[in-house]
Scaffold this motif. Structure first.
Motif, PDB file in Angstrom:
ATOM      1  N   ASP B  10      14.024  36.859  19.648  1.00  0.00           N
ATOM      2  CA  ASP B  10      14.574  37.462  20.716  1.00  0.00           C
ATOM      3  C   ASP B  10      15.784  38.246  20.215  1.00  0.00           C
ATOM      4  O   ASP B  10      16.282  39.240  20.916  1.00  0.00           O
ATOM      5  CB  ASP B  10      15.725  36.409  21.307  1.00  0.00           C
ATOM      6  CG  ASP B  10      16.383  35.569  20.392  1.00  0.00           C
ATOM      7  OD1 ASP B  10      16.090  35.465  19.197  1.00  0.00           O
ATOM      8  OD2 ASP B  10      17.449  34.991  20.710  1.00  0.00           O
ATOM      9  N   GLU B  11      15.850  38.390  18.864  1.00  0.00           N
ATOM     10  CA  GLU B  11      16.910  39.428  18.223  1.00  0.00           C
ATOM     11  C   GLU B  11      15.937  41.023  18.038  1.00  0.00           C
ATOM     12  O   GLU B  11      15.027  40.940  17.288  1.00  0.00           O
ATOM     13  CB  GLU B  11      17.093  39.048  16.747  1.00  0.00           C
ATOM     14  CG  GLU B  11      18.368  38.132  16.835  1.00  0.00           C
ATOM     15  CD  GLU B  11      19.690  38.778  16.879  1.00  0.00           C
ATOM     16  OE1 GLU B  11      19.924  39.853  16.582  1.00  0.00           O
ATOM     17  OE2 GLU B  11      20.689  37.974  17.644  1.00  0.00           O
ATOM     18  N   ASN B  13      16.648  43.599  16.569  1.00  0.00           N
ATOM     19  CA  ASN B  13      16.636  44.129  15.126  1.00  0.00           C
ATOM     20  C   ASN B  13      15.404  43.656  14.253  1.00  0.00           C
ATOM     21  O   ASN B  13      14.779  44.164  13.653  1.00  0.00           O
ATOM     22  CB  ASN B  13      18.074  44.412  14.603  1.00  0.00           C
ATOM     23  CG  ASN B  13      18.951  45.118  15.304  1.00  0.00           C
ATOM     24  OD1 ASN B  13      18.583  46.119  16.126  1.00  0.00           O
ATOM     25  ND2 ASN B  13      20.369  44.819  15.372  1.00  0.00           N
ATOM     26  N   ILE B  14      15.790  42.340  14.555  1.00  0.00           N
ATOM     27  CA  ILE B  14      14.608  41.584  13.602  1.00  0.00           C
ATOM     28  C   ILE B  14      13.279  41.818  14.118  1.00  0.00           C
ATOM     29  O   ILE B  14      12.239  42.181  13.348  1.00  0.00           O
ATOM     30  CB  ILE B  14      14.920  40.026  13.575  1.00  0.00           C
ATOM     31  CG1 ILE B  14      16.255  39.519  13.009  1.00  0.00           C
ATOM     32  CG2 ILE B  14      13.878  39.431  12.989  1.00  0.00           C
ATOM     33  CD1 ILE B  14      16.737  38.371  13.177  1.00  0.00           C
ATOM     34  N   GLU B  16      12.002  44.651  15.433  1.00  0.00           N
ATOM     35  CA  GLU B  16      11.796  46.061  15.224  1.00  0.00           C
ATOM     36  C   GLU B  16      11.649  46.011  13.764  1.00  0.00           C
ATOM     37  O   GLU B  16      10.566  46.720  13.402  1.00  0.00           O
ATOM     38  CB  GLU B  16      12.880  46.811  15.655  1.00  0.00           C
ATOM     39  CG  GLU B  16      12.544  48.185  15.175  1.00  0.00           C
ATOM     40  CD  GLU B  16      13.854  49.272  15.701  1.00  0.00           C
ATOM     41  OE1 GLU B  16      14.620  48.661  16.384  1.00  0.00           O
ATOM     42  OE2 GLU B  16      13.730  50.348  15.421  1.00  0.00           O
ATOM     43  N   ALA B  17      12.098  45.322  12.907  1.00  0.00           N
ATOM     44  CA  ALA B  17      11.882  45.292  11.413  1.00  0.00           C
ATOM     45  C   ALA B  17      10.586  44.873  11.119  1.00  0.00           C
ATOM     46  O   ALA B  17       9.649  45.354  10.540  1.00  0.00           O
ATOM     47  CB  ALA B  17      13.022  44.410  10.788  1.00  0.00           C
ATOM     48  N   MET B  55      14.789  29.659  17.478  1.00  0.00           N
ATOM     49  CA  MET B  55      15.836  29.464  18.500  1.00  0.00           C
ATOM     50  C   MET B  55      15.655  30.593  19.379  1.00  0.00           C
ATOM     51  O   MET B  55      16.197  31.854  19.236  1.00  0.00           O
ATOM     52  CB  MET B  55      17.162  29.910  17.648  1.00  0.00           C
ATOM     53  CG  MET B  55      17.523  28.604  16.748  1.00  0.00           C
ATOM     54  SD  MET B  55      18.635  27.734  17.662  1.00  0.00           S
ATOM     55  CE  MET B  55      20.221  28.527  17.896  1.00  0.00           C
ATOM     56  N   PRO B  57      15.821  32.110  23.476  1.00  0.00           N
ATOM     57  CA  PRO B  57      16.589  31.666  24.779  1.00  0.00           C
ATOM     58  C   PRO B  57      15.573  31.383  25.606  1.00  0.00           C
ATOM     59  O   PRO B  57      14.344  31.863  25.818  1.00  0.00           O
ATOM     60  CB  PRO B  57      17.147  33.320  25.243  1.00  0.00           C
ATOM     61  CG  PRO B  57      16.329  34.079  24.581  1.00  0.00           C
ATOM     62  CD  PRO B  57      15.864  33.583  23.113  1.00  0.00           C
ATOM     63  N   ALA B  84      16.367  30.483  11.732  1.00  0.00           N
ATOM     64  CA  ALA B  84      17.642  30.686  10.874  1.00  0.00           C
ATOM     65  C   ALA B  84      18.371  29.507  10.397  1.00  0.00           C
ATOM     66  O   ALA B  84      19.217  29.784   9.812  1.00  0.00           O
ATOM     67  CB  ALA B  84      18.469  31.420  11.870  1.00  0.00           C
ATOM     68  N   ARG B  85      17.978  28.346  10.629  1.00  0.00           N
ATOM     69  CA  ARG B  85      18.352  27.124  10.338  1.00  0.00           C
ATOM     70  C   ARG B  85      17.591  26.684   9.028  1.00  0.00           C
ATOM     71  O   ARG B  85      16.426  26.207   8.982  1.00  0.00           O
ATOM     72  CB  ARG B  85      18.221  25.996  11.315  1.00  0.00           C
ATOM     73  CG  ARG B  85      19.058  26.323  12.542  1.00  0.00           C
ATOM     74  CD  ARG B  85      19.056  25.318  13.371  1.00  0.00           C
ATOM     75  NE  ARG B  85      19.956  25.526  14.608  1.00  0.00           N
ATOM     76  CZ  ARG B  85      19.911  25.067  15.723  1.00  0.00           C
ATOM     77  NH1 ARG B  85      19.022  23.717  16.015  1.00  0.00           N
ATOM     78  NH2 ARG B  85      20.904  24.948  16.678  1.00  0.00           N
ATOM     79  N   GLY B  86      17.993  26.723   7.921  1.00  0.00           N
ATOM     80  CA  GLY B  86      17.411  26.477   6.744  1.00  0.00           C
ATOM     81  C   GLY B  86      17.526  25.065   6.244  1.00  0.00           C
ATOM     82  O   GLY B  86      17.279  24.745   4.984  1.00  0.00           O
ATOM     83  N   GLN B  87      17.500  24.008   7.115  1.00  0.00           N
ATOM     84  CA  GLN B  87      17.987  22.808   6.549  1.00  0.00           C
ATOM     85  C   GLN B  87      16.184  22.059   6.443  1.00  0.00           C
ATOM     86  O   GLN B  87      15.213  22.530   7.194  1.00  0.00           O
ATOM     87  CB  GLN B  87      18.484  21.952   7.605  1.00  0.00           C
ATOM     88  CG  GLN B  87      19.676  22.104   7.272  1.00  0.00           C
ATOM     89  CD  GLN B  87      20.713  21.735   8.561  1.00  0.00           C
ATOM     90  OE1 GLN B  87      20.114  21.834   9.766  1.00  0.00           O
ATOM     91  NE2 GLN B  87      21.985  21.420   8.352  1.00  0.00           N
ATOM     92  N   THR B 104      12.176  30.890   6.229  1.00  0.00           N
ATOM     93  CA  THR B 104      13.574  30.932   6.383  1.00  0.00           C
ATOM     94  C   THR B 104      14.177  32.316   6.710  1.00  0.00           C
ATOM     95  O   THR B 104      13.919  32.930   5.917  1.00  0.00           O
ATOM     96  CB  THR B 104      14.507  29.848   5.639  1.00  0.00           C
ATOM     97  OG1 THR B 104      13.593  28.597   5.482  1.00  0.00           O
ATOM     98  CG2 THR B 104      15.990  29.640   6.119  1.00  0.00           C
ATOM     99  N   LYS B 105      15.134  32.417   7.722  1.00  0.00           N
ATOM    100  CA  LYS B 105      15.738  33.718   7.679  1.00  0.00           C
ATOM    101  C   LYS B 105      16.840  33.844   6.783  1.00  0.00           C
ATOM    102  O   LYS B 105      17.557  32.619   6.593  1.00  0.00           O
ATOM    103  CB  LYS B 105      16.277  34.072   8.879  1.00  0.00           C
ATOM    104  CG  LYS B 105      15.131  34.328  10.018  1.00  0.00           C
ATOM    105  CD  LYS B 105      15.993  34.488  11.414  1.00  0.00           C
ATOM    106  CE  LYS B 105      14.783  34.597  12.753  1.00  0.00           C
ATOM    107  NZ  LYS B 105      15.334  34.595  13.866  1.00  0.00           N
ATOM    108  N   PRO B 106      17.198  34.890   5.847  1.00  0.00           N
ATOM    109  CA  PRO B 106      16.745  35.982   5.831  1.00  0.00           C
ATOM    110  C   PRO B 106      15.407  36.055   4.888  1.00  0.00           C
ATOM    111  O   PRO B 106      15.687  35.369   3.866  1.00  0.00           O
ATOM    112  CB  PRO B 106      17.727  36.725   5.459  1.00  0.00           C
ATOM    113  CG  PRO B 106      18.669  36.035   4.517  1.00  0.00           C
ATOM    114  CD  PRO B 106      18.629  34.758   5.407  1.00  0.00           C
TER     115      PRO B 106
END
Lengths: 897, 122
Positions: B10-11, B13-14, B16-17, B55, B57, B84-87, B104-106
């Motif tokens: 959903d991001e 920028n990510i 696109e990268a 994650m 939407p 994005a949750r690194g647990q 895991t991001k990043p």
């Protein structure tokens, strides 16, 4: 003038006075100011119940018939008090240290608390005392009759029998009333009756004064002086009387034995004894008292024989001599003396007997019938009191009926010594018990049974009167012709005085049986223990100087007491006792008084029997080791502790459990919230960092990027870096707000100022139209302008970001209401779903897609800021679009810090 | 013939990268920006590999993964899960739902590229 009526009035007044004395003494004792009640004088006077009506009237009669023989009755007790004080003290000490309530209790306790023995002693005591009570009633009745005979107004011979019977009944009822009232008022463990003892002491004085008055009247008023009186005595037959040594020694022995064994004597001598040292005073004062009592007996007897017509009853000389001389006042005093003697004896005897009957006969039966210990203590107490009262009434009724049945004739006069010899049967068991550890229960039983059987056969049954129970043939030839069983000629020995004969055989057989059976039987452990306690009572109930075990015993006692009572209470008790004994520190001498006190304290915790056994074990140095006892005490203490605290504990536990559950839930909740929060933070931070890293790697690693590409990627990195910064700023801001560490910069101004600033900051090139009401906004406010502006900016920016109308419009409506300044932010978009209203102020909550790039902390921060400023921010539903209401107090009631 | 990667992220920028990196490596990259219709997007585009954010939407990446694994056509589809949750419990959860790879991001671009190449080779 009706002298009989006067007598009745005087008599009733006297009784009323006795009631008053007893009442007063009880009240003083209750208030704890009974110091003078415990004086040796009162104790000595109370011992004078030994002198009953039988001795008051009978001594003169006896002297008139048998000369100085009456002295034997006084010599015996005097010898005991003077010559054998040590033994009396031992009995008293045992009585006090073992909390003995009666002679039956003493014998039963000594022989392993045998109730059979107690019952036997009780029955014998009742049998022996009943005629004696009848004798007292008779004396009162006859003294009344003497007055009636001397009263010129009374009608001679008018229903005399009926009169005397009713007099006896009235006297018995009155005595029962008095005794029940003062004898069973309280159920004291020590069985002391201050009121009764005081009344008896008063009566003792009255009877002494009365007899002395009559004596003085006889010697100086009638006789004309001492020398003349002595001459008269010489002239009378009394002067020539020869004493028979065997009868004298027998009577002295008998009266000495009775002095110790009579239930009523035991009551005043041992049970009512408050202080052992009183014995020292009594040892000379009591003989002095009886000496005074006997001083004028012979002169009165001689004068009576001279003055009164032959055949008049010498037993009543004390009364009839003054009457014959027209001294009615003196005669009345004399009557009161005799009345006192009779009533005091009956009162104490019935108390003593009722104690025995209720403790050893009624209570065991009642307890067995009611399943032993399954009753409440208060319950038993009431039963005991009732049993006592009924026993008192029963004993007096028995005495009355005996008086009626026996006809009140001369037969009664001889009953005094018969009674003495009956209770003397206790003597071997009593003395053997306190001086000989080898004495056993079976021995005591055998001696008592044999002795009392012989007494019944040779003394009691014949005394009732020939032909009443025993036919004359049995007296003459023995039962079924067995000559050697003749009551007055046992084993063929005849020629002895019948009384001495009976006493001799009963005591001999009693003692022999007691001794032989004791030697050939073994005592039970309980008997052994009790025996040691009784025989060695001086060794362990006081600590003579140099007694090595004293301190050690006290220490043991203290260790035990601590375990049962708790350290604080036990130490206080021991210290107090030590101070009372005049010692420093915590260890008093283990005196009888202290042991009794300790036992009482302990019995409150572990029950009387256990406490008794525990103290006895330590003090008696018995076979059970102290360590073992400690173990028991430990267990008991623990059980007590548990049982008393169990309820509190379980309540506490339940409460703690509830609290723990609540705390646990809260912690779990907090933990979940923290996890969610960290997870959110992680997400919010990592997301922009991902873009930053990815594009910076692209810029670094990719060759041949166009200039436009480079610029685009660099600006993405820049935007994401800004986003990160904003996020961190918001987080820090929120953290500061939530921790209450924010410092507010309060200024004064108008609401318009703040709104102007917020609008100009928030709306930068947006297409949002903002409608304001400038007139309403001119409100003076006093608050932190930066913080309030922050909230407004946030709300305007939200409208900018989320308002989905084609031509977004935000209306700022200002109003004042209830001391509040209210600013509404209402846009014309589609608003926020109702189910989200509760959530939007939570951290990281975002409505819909977060294209606007916020971290979802804005409204959470707004809420915190408004709380700090003393106001609030809330979602305002039903306004068409999204609407937020900010409220602020007009007065700056700002919650700083 | 180049393989297709569907990036569900959903991001923008990510998204696109990742698209830039994979395109440069010769992949055909398709983008999808929400969770609600992500499974449908997979079915219609029929990619050789899916890069799936957790994650999203509308619907969680875990839900989408479970549905993909439950369906016969997509049960074996290589899925690279991004979070994005690194647990560590997120990793365990991902593996239990059948993720082929978990990152895991990043992340570093090289890692993503290598992971995609690995998954495509299997």
């Amino acid at each position: 003038m009706g002298s009989l009526n006067v007598l009745i009035v005087v008599c009733l007044s006297y009784v009323a006075a006795l009631f008053a004395v007893a009442f007063a003494a009880e009240r003083v004792a209750l208030r704890g100011r009974a110091h003078w009640l415990h004086s040796p004088l009162v104790y000595t006077l109370s011992l004078s119940i030994y002198c009953t009506a039988w001795t008051f009237y009978g001594a003169v009669g006896n002297a008139a018939r048998s000369g100085l023989e009456y002295l034997t009755i006084y010599i015996g007790p005097s010898l005991v008090m003077i010559g054998w004080l040590w033994g009396v003290r031992k009995v008293v000490r045992i009585g006090r240290s073992q909390r003995i309530t009666s002679v039956a209790d003493l014998i039963s306790s000594r022989y392993g608390k045998s109730n059979l023995l107690a019952v036997l002693v009780t029955i014998l005591a009742v049998v022996g005392t009943t005629p004696y009570i009848a004798l007292q009633l008779q004396s009162v009745v006859e003294s009344f009759a003497s007055f009636a005979a001397a009263d010129p107004e009374s009608v001679p011979g008018a229903g005399r029998g009926g009169d005397s019977a009713s007099t006896a009944l009235w006297v018995a009822a009155g005595l029962a009333f008095f005794t029940v009232l003062f004898g069973t008022r309280n159920l004291d463990a020590n069985e002391r009756h201050h009121g009764v003892v005081m009344a008896i002491a008063v009566e003792a004085v009255v009877k002494l004064v009365a007899l002395l008055a009559v004596g003085i009247f006889v010697v100086w008023g009638v006789g004309g002086g001492v020398s003349e009186t002595l001459a008269r005595i010489d002239a009378s037959q009394l002067g020539h009387w020869q004493m028979a040594s065997s009868r004298w020694s027998g009577l002295i022995f008998l009266s000495a034995a009775a002095f110790l064994c009579l239930p009523r004597m035991f009551q005043v001598l041992v049970v009512e004894n408050d202080n052992e040292t009183h014995l020292r005073t009594a040892s000379w004062a009591f003989p002095a008292y009886v000496m005074l009592m006997s001083l004028f007996v012979v002169p009165i007897a001689v004068t009576g024989l001279e003055l009164l017509p032959a055949g008049s009853n010498p037993d009543l000389f004390v009364l009839t001599v003054p009457l014959s001389q027209g001294r009615e006042g003196l005669a009345t005093l004399s009557f009161l003396g005799g009345f006192s003697s009779a009533t005091s004896m009956v009162i104490v005897a019935s108390i003593a007997l009722s104690t025995m009957v209720s403790n050893h006969v009624v209570m065991p039966i009642w307890l067995r019938a009611h399943g032993g210990g399954a009753t409440v203590s208060g319950d038993v107490r009431n039963v005991v009191l009732l049993a006592r009262r009924l026993s008192i009434v029963g004993v007096l009724l028995l005495g009355y009926f005996y008086y009626r049945v026996s006809g009140g004739g001369a037969a009664l006069a001889s009953i005094g010594l018969i009674s003495f010899s009956g209770v003397a049967q206790f003597l071997p068991a009593l003395l053997g018990g306190i001086f000989w550890r080898g004495a056993t229960r079976l021995g005591a039983l055998s001696g008592l049974i044999v002795g009392s059987a012989i007494w019944l056969w040779s003394l009691f049954l014949p005394s009732v009167g020939t032909g009443v129970i025993l036919p004359a043939s049995v007296l003459e030839f023995g039962p079924f012709g067995m000559w050697w069983l003749r009551p007055h000629g046992l084993f063929g020995i005849t020629g002895l005085d019948p009384l001495i004969h009976g006493v001799f055989w009963s005591m001999l057989c009693n003692t022999t049986a007691f001794f032989l059976v004791s030697v050939f039987t073994f005592p039970s452990p309980m008997e052994r223990l009790q025996g040691a306690q009784f025989v060695n009572v001086f060794a362990h109930s006081t600590a003579p100087q140099g007694w090595q075990g004293g301190a050690a015993q006290s220490e043991d006692l203290m260790i035990m007491a601590q375990r049962i009572l708790g350290a604080g209470q036990a130490q206080a008790l021991f210290q107090d006792e030590a101070r009372r004994q005049g010692l420093a520190g915590f260890l008093p001498e283990p005196s009888a008084g202290f042991l009794q006190r300790l036992e009482r304290e302990l019995s409150g915790s572990v029950g009387a029997a256990t406490a008794h056994a525990m103290v006895g074990q330590i003090v008696g140095g018995a076979s059970v080791s102290v360590e073992e006892l400690m173990a028991v005490a430990d267990e008991t203490a623990q059980i007590m502790e548990y049982s008393s605290q169990l309820e509190t504990k379980s309540e506490e536990l339940a409460r703690s459990a509830r609290q723990l559950r609540a705390v646990n839930e809260k912690l779990t909740q907090i933990s979940v919230q923290k996890d969610a929060f960290l997870s959110q933070i992680s997400h919010e931070l990592r997301t922009p960092m991902t873009s930053v890293r990815a594009f910076s790697e692209i810029l670094r690693d990719t060759d041949g990027l166009t200039g436009a590409e480079r610029a685009k990627y660099a600006s993405i990195i820049h935007d994401e870096a800004l986003r990160l910064t904003r996020l961190l700023d918001d987080l820090l801001d929120l953290s500061v707000l939530e921790n209450g560490q924010v410092s507010l910069n309060i200024r004064s101004g108008t609401l318009a100022e703040v709104l102007d600033r917020a609008v100009s900051t928030a709306v930068q090139g947006g297409r949002l139209t903002i409608l304001r009401e400038p007139d309403n906004e001119m409100i003076a406010i006093e608050t932190d302008f930066d913080r309030l502006a922050q909230v407004f900016i946030n709300l305007i920016a939200n409208a900018q970001k989320y308002c989905d109308a084609a031509d977004p419009v935000l209306t700022l409506a200002v109003q004042r209401r209830d001391g509040l300044i209210i600013v509404d932010f209402i846009d014309n978009g589609s608003g926020i779903d109702a189910d989200m209203h509760g959530l939007i102020f939570e951290k990281f909550s975002r409505v819909g897609h977060h294209k606007a790039g916020g971290a979802g902390l804005g409204l959470a921060i707004c809420r915190e800021v408004m709380a700090r400023l003393g106001g609030a921010v809330a979602y305002l539903p039903g306004q068409g679009g999204a609407a937020f209401r900010v409220s602020l107090p007009e007065k700056p009631a700002i919650a700083t810090q | 013939m180049s393989k297709t990667v569907l990036v569900i992220e959903d991001e923008p920028n990510i998204s696109e990268a990742i698209g830039f990196i994979l395109s440069r490596d010769g992949w055909r990259v398709a983008n999808h920006f929400n969770g609600v219709d992500a499974v449908e997007a997979v079915r219609t585009r029929n990619p050789d590999l899916v890069i799936l954010d957790v994650m999203l939407p509308g619907r969680s990446g875990y839900d989408i993964l479970q549905e993909l694994r439950a369906s016969a056509t997509t049960a074996d589809l290589p899925v690279l899960l991004l979070t994005a949750r690194g647990q560590s419990k997120d990793r365990e959860l991902a593996e239990s739902y059948g993720a082929s790879r978990f990152m895991t991001k990043p992340f570093s671009n090289a890692e993503v590229l290598e992971a995609v190449r690995d998954l495509a080779r299997d």
